[in-house]
Design an enzyme around this catalytic site. Structure first.
Site, PDB file in Angstrom:
ATOM      1  N   LYS A  33      27.737  43.984  43.684  1.00 38.30           N
ATOM      2  CA  LYS A  33      28.076  42.556  43.742  1.00 38.30           C
ATOM      3  C   LYS A  33      27.507  41.781  42.558  1.00 38.30           C
ATOM      4  O   LYS A  33      28.142  40.845  42.067  1.00 38.30           O
ATOM      5  CB  LYS A  33      27.602  41.944  45.054  1.00 38.30           C
ATOM      6  CG  LYS A  33      26.099  41.778  45.211  1.00 38.30           C
ATOM      7  CD  LYS A  33      25.768  41.094  46.514  1.00 38.30           C
ATOM      8  CE  LYS A  33      24.272  40.995  46.712  1.00 38.30           C
ATOM      9  NZ  LYS A  33      23.612  40.137  45.719  1.00 38.30           N
ATOM     10  N   THR A  34      26.315  42.156  42.068  1.00 39.95           N
ATOM     11  CA  THR A  34      25.742  41.444  40.922  1.00 39.95           C
ATOM     12  C   THR A  34      26.606  41.647  39.685  1.00 39.95           C
ATOM     13  O   THR A  34      26.827  40.717  38.898  1.00 39.95           O
ATOM     14  CB  THR A  34      24.300  41.928  40.651  1.00 39.95           C
ATOM     15  OG1 THR A  34      23.525  41.769  41.841  1.00 39.95           O
ATOM     16  CG2 THR A  34      23.663  41.119  39.535  1.00 39.95           C
ATOM     17  N   ASP A 217      25.867  33.420  45.444  1.00 42.47           N
ATOM     18  CA  ASP A 217      25.438  34.765  45.840  1.00 42.47           C
ATOM     19  C   ASP A 217      24.813  34.707  47.231  1.00 42.47           C
ATOM     20  O   ASP A 217      24.300  33.665  47.652  1.00 42.47           O
ATOM     21  CB  ASP A 217      24.416  35.273  44.822  1.00 42.47           C
ATOM     22  CG  ASP A 217      24.115  36.759  44.981  1.00 42.47           C
ATOM     23  OD1 ASP A 217      24.863  37.441  45.710  1.00 42.47           O
ATOM     24  OD2 ASP A 217      23.136  37.235  44.371  1.00 42.47           O
ATOM     25  N   GLU A 218      24.853  35.839  47.954  1.00 42.22           N
ATOM     26  CA  GLU A 218      24.233  35.945  49.290  1.00 42.22           C
ATOM     27  C   GLU A 218      24.669  34.796  50.194  1.00 42.22           C
ATOM     28  O   GLU A 218      23.847  34.149  50.858  1.00 42.22           O
ATOM     29  CB  GLU A 218      22.699  35.965  49.176  1.00 42.22           C
ATOM     30  CG  GLU A 218      22.137  37.044  48.264  1.00 42.22           C
ATOM     31  CD  GLU A 218      22.191  38.435  48.865  1.00 42.22           C
ATOM     32  OE1 GLU A 218      22.817  38.598  49.934  1.00 42.22           O
ATOM     33  OE2 GLU A 218      21.627  39.365  48.268  1.00 42.22           O
ATOM     34  N   GLN A 248      24.883  41.856  56.613  1.00 40.23           N
ATOM     35  CA  GLN A 248      23.483  41.856  56.177  1.00 40.23           C
ATOM     36  C   GLN A 248      22.826  40.486  56.380  1.00 40.23           C
ATOM     37  O   GLN A 248      21.843  40.164  55.731  1.00 40.23           O
ATOM     38  CB  GLN A 248      23.381  42.266  54.703  1.00 40.23           C
ATOM     39  CG  GLN A 248      23.800  43.705  54.441  1.00 40.23           C
ATOM     40  CD  GLN A 248      23.449  44.152  53.034  1.00 40.23           C
ATOM     41  OE1 GLN A 248      22.294  44.419  52.696  1.00 40.23           O
ATOM     42  NE2 GLN A 248      24.466  44.246  52.193  1.00 40.23           N
ATOM     43  N   ARG A 630      19.430  51.259  52.982  1.00 38.81           N
ATOM     44  CA  ARG A 630      18.426  51.307  51.914  1.00 38.81           C
ATOM     45  C   ARG A 630      18.323  52.720  51.338  1.00 38.81           C
ATOM     46  O   ARG A 630      17.775  52.900  50.254  1.00 38.81           O
ATOM     47  CB  ARG A 630      17.031  50.901  52.425  1.00 38.81           C
ATOM     48  CG  ARG A 630      16.875  49.496  52.996  1.00 38.81           C
ATOM     49  CD  ARG A 630      17.428  48.425  52.104  1.00 38.81           C
ATOM     50  NE  ARG A 630      18.807  48.116  52.455  1.00 38.81           N
ATOM     51  CZ  ARG A 630      19.651  47.470  51.688  1.00 38.81           C
ATOM     52  NH1 ARG A 630      19.289  47.079  50.483  1.00 38.81           N
ATOM     53  NH2 ARG A 630      20.891  47.213  52.083  1.00 38.81           N
TER      54      ARG A 630
END
Length: 761
Positions: A33-34, A217-218, A248, A630
């Site tokens: 995503k970044t 973002d987020e 998330q 993770r």
């Protein structure tokens, strides 16, 4: 242009090159995503659709903002320093600096961090002569920040009772004081920016015209006020590019509203919804476990992670008989990984609650494996544990000046800096410890200090014959530590840690061979009583400063030495390769080659509170999804039949999450017949357990009352079938914690509740 886009997969490319319209990008864990966000900005600038000054990019951490700026600088020959890329608070600070007059702020206004804010509130309450025990400063701070994050000033907050009305009144006074002093807290930055944009049409239209493209973002972590702020800036013609993952969203306790994603899609009439489902982090079995688990959440936008990396290794699951065995198994697995050449820094141990780290830390300390607690402190370094240890040190040796100073006024008992100065002067004058010098201080200071001395003496001499764990438990109550943290909004974790100190003491005496019932003060007394002394007209027992030190360590002395060693030794140094320990919340945004998820038991993960809150279980499932994703190469999960909690052994059912994982992706390292989860919708929680196994487990626990036993299956008219997890008290005061599956954990009086035993087929 081609160089900018050539490393993107089809989904990423579609997101980056969308037309100038509102868009929702569902970005799964490890889906890049970044890269999509930064490339989108670079593409908009390179194609001439917007200048660098026309971009507003909002992140949730300064680290993410710096990374985005750095990547942009590498992609394009532009000066990124002047671009509006940052956190909500950082961008609002920049806005208010530019428009301080319109915001009714001094040009050099200062920002209060949480510590400064709390200090200011304490100062305000003292000046108003407000009882800070009835209205705890920290609770008032939470109240104020929560109201601001909802966009509410004091006059907008509903006062539904006298207590709440007082908080509202104090909120208003606090705001006035901040205004007088020219300071703002973090929540104020966003609220004041929102208020200014709301009332000033020229300013609002200026920024709407400037920021043609807003990227967030987020997005799943936005709260209500942040979403309103974004809607103000978006206006009618701007393009909002929202990137997030509703699977998330794990920060509801901080005010995050996962519903903002669905609201954005609806209110902005989003026509472009792109799912980034290609995962570049984890192997197939790990992703299958994550996808199958999260599919049980009903309120989600929906996506399915996939990978080209192959299935990899199955998820390893271990069932232990106790938390000690679980920790020992973890140590052996870690050693095996290290022997295979894995880096310690690429191995993470995750847990739901900070208090769980104690047993794991102890095992790592014993094994000599360096570790680092990420986003938190090691168990014996946590403030509440240090306070408790200081009280124990005074009980063992009252002449420990460091311990004395740490807790003489904690919890607060009216002993201020001036009283301490008087005591220190007396101690220097007479050449003795602070404790011994108390009788030499007169007046109000002497009276308050004398009260503290009497407290320590009571704890010392009333507990002489008690075992160590009982001494620790009694100290936590008598000192007021438990009561103090009960007044804090976020004090539950600290109380849980303090209760784990009782378990630590029990484990210590067992391992060191003292005997579980051995008196904590066994052996020579650390000091002898010199006799009574008058303190402000009242008789106080004082310890003889010249008494000889003990020649044999008592259990208490030995435990304190052990705590000091664990706190100081084996601490990984900066840059040293060390095992990573952290809560699942702290792990968000990180990734590791190998991950251990420990303590997967009902009431622990998912947390018992989740069954009492609307949407709580779904958030716990999202938290488990974050934990699973993770891991890159290898994933371990473990649970225990018994766990030492609050100084008592508790029987545990394995987490319902195990029944929501795909069997094909799991590898059980221990026989799967010792326990059956309630949530597989079978007849009872014990159908698959052999009769002899049930009897053996049940007989290992103390028979409490009326024949009820821990581990026994029961039926209730309202809640259905359940399993007795723990029993408290006896006789007419006997209660049981019973896990009723979908109805959650219930505490029932065994003399009142109409329970029936469930007969086995």
């Amino acid at each position: 242009m081609q160089n900018l886009l050539h490393n993107l997969n089809p989904e990423q490319l579609a997101a980056v090159t969308l037309p100038s319209q509102h868009a929702m990008i569902l970005a799964g864990a490890g889906s890049g995503k970044t890269r999509v966000l930064t490339t989108r900005i670079a593409w908009l600038i390179q194609t001439g659709q917007v200048s660098p000054a026309g971009i507003l990019a909002v992140t949730f951490t300064n680290k993410a903002a710096k990374e985005m700026t750095s990547r942009l600088g590498a992609m394009l020959p532009i000066n990124t320093r002047g671009m509006w890329i940052g956190t909500f608070h950082g961008l609002c600070n920049r806005f208010l600096r530019a428009h301080y007059r319109d915001a009714a702020l001094p040009q050099s206004f200062q920002i209060l961090d949480s510590g400064d804010q709390l200090s200011m509130i304490k100062r305000m309450l003292k000046a108003l002569n407000v009882d800070d025990e009835k209205y705890p400063p920290r609770n008032l701070m939470y109240f104020i920040n929560n109201a601001k994050e909802q966009g509410l000033r004091a006059q907008d907050v509903e006062a539904y009772d006298d207590y709440n009305r007082k908080f509202v009144e104090l909120y208003d006074i606090y705001d006035q004081q901040c205004q007088r002093e020219g300071v703002v807290d973090f929540a104020e930055l966003l609220l004041r920016t929102y208020e200014l944009l709301s009332r000033s049409q020229p300013l609002r239209e200026h920024y709407q015209a400037r920021f043609r493209h807003i990227l967030v973002d987020e997005f799943q972590d936005t709260n209500d006020l942040q979403y309103k702020w974004l809607k103000l800036l978006a206006g009618q013609s701007n393009a909002v590019f929202a990137v997030g993952d509703d699977d998330q969203s794990i920060y509801a306790f901080r005010g995050a509203n996962v519903g903002n994603m669905a609201a954005f899609e609806r209110e902005f009439r989003v026509q472009n919804l792109i799912k980034l489902e290609q995962n570049y982090r984890s192997h197939g079995h790990i992703l299958d476990a994550a996808n199958t688990l999260i599919a049980h959440n009903t309120r989600r936008l929906g996506k399915n992670l996939r990978t080209d990396a192959g299935h990899g290794e199955p998820v390893r699951i271990f069932e232990s008989s106790s938390d000690l065995q679980e920790a020992q198994w973890l140590i052996e697995e870690v050693k095996s990984l290290l022997n295979e050449g894995w880096m310690r820094s690429e191995i993470a141990v995750l847990y739901r609650s900070n208090a769980q780290s104690r047993v794991i830390e102890h095992a790592l300390f014993t094994a000599g494996i360096p570790y680092r607690v990420y986003g938190g402190q090691r168990f014996f370094e946590r403030a509440e544990i240090k306070h408790a240890i200081a009280y124990l040190q005074l009980m063992d040796n009252p002449h420990n000046d460091s311990a004395f100073l740490r807790v003489v006024n904690f919890p607060a008992r009216g002993i201020g800096a001036r009283s301490i100065e008087q005591l220190q002067d007396a101690a220097r004058q007479h050449g003795m410890s602070l404790y011994a010098a108390v009788p030499h201080v007169s007046g109000k200071a002497g009276s308050s200090l004398g009260g503290f001395v009497r407290l320590v003496e009571r704890m010392r001499f009333e507990n002489q014959t008690m075992p160590l764990q009982e001494v620790v438990k009694a100290m936590l109550d008598a000192s007021g530590l438990i009561a103090h943290y009960q007044t804090e909004k976020e004090g539950a974790d600290r109380i849980e840690n303090l209760e784990q100190l009782v378990s630590a003491a029990m484990l210590f005496v067992s391992e060191e061979g003292f005997g579980i019932d051995a008196p904590a003060f066994a052996g020579p007394k650390a000091q002898a009583v010199a006799g009574p002394a008058l303190v402000d007209g009242e008789e106080v027992e004082v310890i003889d400063a010249d008494a000889p030190l003990p020649t044999v360590m008592s259990p208490l002395s030995a435990f304190l030495s052990h705590a000091s060693l664990e706190a100081g030794d084996n601490q990984a140094q900066a840059g040293q390769d060390a095992l990573q320990l952290m809560t699942v919340h702290s792990a968000k945004g990180l990734e590791f080659d190998a991950v251990f998820i420990t303590g997967l038991e009902e009431g622990l993960f998912p947390h018992e509170n989740s069954t009492q809150e609307e949407g709580g279980l779904e958030e716990e499932r999202r938290l488990m999804y974050v934990a699973i994703t993770r891991a890159r190469k290898r994933l371990y999960m473990s649970f225990s039949q018994t766990r030492m909690l609050h100084g008592q052994s508790r029987y545990n059912m394995r987490s319902r999450f195990f029944d929501e994982l795909p069997d094909a992706s799991l590898k059980w390292l221990s026989p799967r017949v010792q326990q059956h989860s309630w949530f597989a919708q079978r007849k009872t929680a014990w159908d698959d357990v052999p009769e002899a196994g049930v009897n053996a487990i049940a007989q290992s626990f103390t028979r409490k009352d009326a024949g009820w036993r821990i581990g026994e299956s029961v039926a209730h008219a309202k809640f259905g079938e359940g399993v007795i997890v723990s029993i408290e008290g006896s006789g007419t005061n006997c209660r049981a914690h019973i896990n009723f599956g979908k109805h959650g954990m219930k505490l029932l009086d065994l003399n009142i509740a109409k329970l029936e035993r469930v007969a086995k087929a």
